[in-house]
Write a protein that holds these residues in place. Structure first.
Motif: not given
Length: 261
Positions: A119, A122, A127, A130, A134, A191, A196
């Protein structure tokens, strides 16, 4: 730019691996007041008031198991394992699956083989979206690539979580239903918050993760965003990261320090 090995040679850090009795007690019991306060408030129906305490429990739980991943709790193997196992039930995720992917993250940081770090490439909202994928992926990868010990722990934790969920919903334990919902929501944000925020836009130098130097921000996040320091010296317990940050600043004042937030 210096390599990871060159940076390690310039900073005194090995003494920071050792915990005093007081520090060991803090690291191993940091979650207790937060989970008890959140449960007490939720039990009495004060769910909104319970939320920040639940968030602090989740954050301190992450700090505790993260130290456990790197054998930095100061306890023996069984107690470290028990910390990971018990937090799996309380946080509604196989912590050994998280550990397996986290150790790989350090080894293959931000490469194709780093499933935890996906992530980081991203957008911030990507993120967040996601997040559920994840959480599914780290369990799947552990089952596919983990050895028998990791897989055995993952299965044991998932069975224990399932039993916990069944009992809570069967007996309609309202404050624990609240706890489960909040923990699942927290896991879906991992994530974003755990990957991130600390790794986005660092792919050119993956070992130089982002960090946080604001004292009040570090206090309310329990020092969990000293991520540059952690990636350079993963064996240093979280409670020692503020001191490690000072030493890095003194020894390497020009080192890149991208902020987390």
């Amino acid at each position: 730019m210096m390599t990871h090995a060159e940076i390690v040679k310039k900073v005194e850090w090995k003494d920071l691996k050792n915990l005093s009795a007081r520090e060991m007690l803090i690291e191993n019991n940091l979650t207790i007041p937060w989970v008890l306060l959140s449960w007490l408030l939720a039990y009495n129906g004060y769910y909104i008031l319970a939320l920040p305490f639940s968030a602090f429990f989740f954050l301190t739980g992450l700090r505790q198991v993260h130290n456990g991943f790197h054998n930095s709790l100061g306890t023996n193997k069984f107690l470290t394992w028990f910390t990971l196992y018990s937090n799996s039930i309380l946080m509604i995720v196989s912590i050994h699956a998280v550990k397996f992917n986290h150790i790989r993250h350090h080894k293959y940081c931000l490469t194709e083989d780093d499933y935890e770090g996906k992530s980081a490439r991203m957008s911030w909202y990507g993120a967040i979206l996601y997040g559920p994928v994840h959480m599914f992926l780290i369990h799947k990868i552990t089952l596919q690539l983990g050895d028998k010990k990791y897989v055995g722990n993952l299965v044991a934790e998932l069975i224990s979580i399932s039993v916990f969920l069944f009992l809570v919903f069967y007996f309609d334990v309202h404050f624990l239903i609240y706890h489960i919902i909040v923990m699942i929501f927290g896991e879906f944000l991992m994530a974003f918050f755990a990957v991130w925020t600390v790794h986005h836009d660092t792919h050119e130098s993956p070992e130089l993760a982002r960090t946080q130097r604001s004292k009040w921000k570090n206090k309310i996040t329990f020092s969990m965003f000293y991520h540059l320091e952690h990636h350079l010296f993963p064996g240093v317990p979280t409670i020692k990261l503020p001191e490690l940050a000072k030493r890095i600043d003194q020894a390497l004042p020009d080192i890149q320090k991208k902020q987390t937030f």
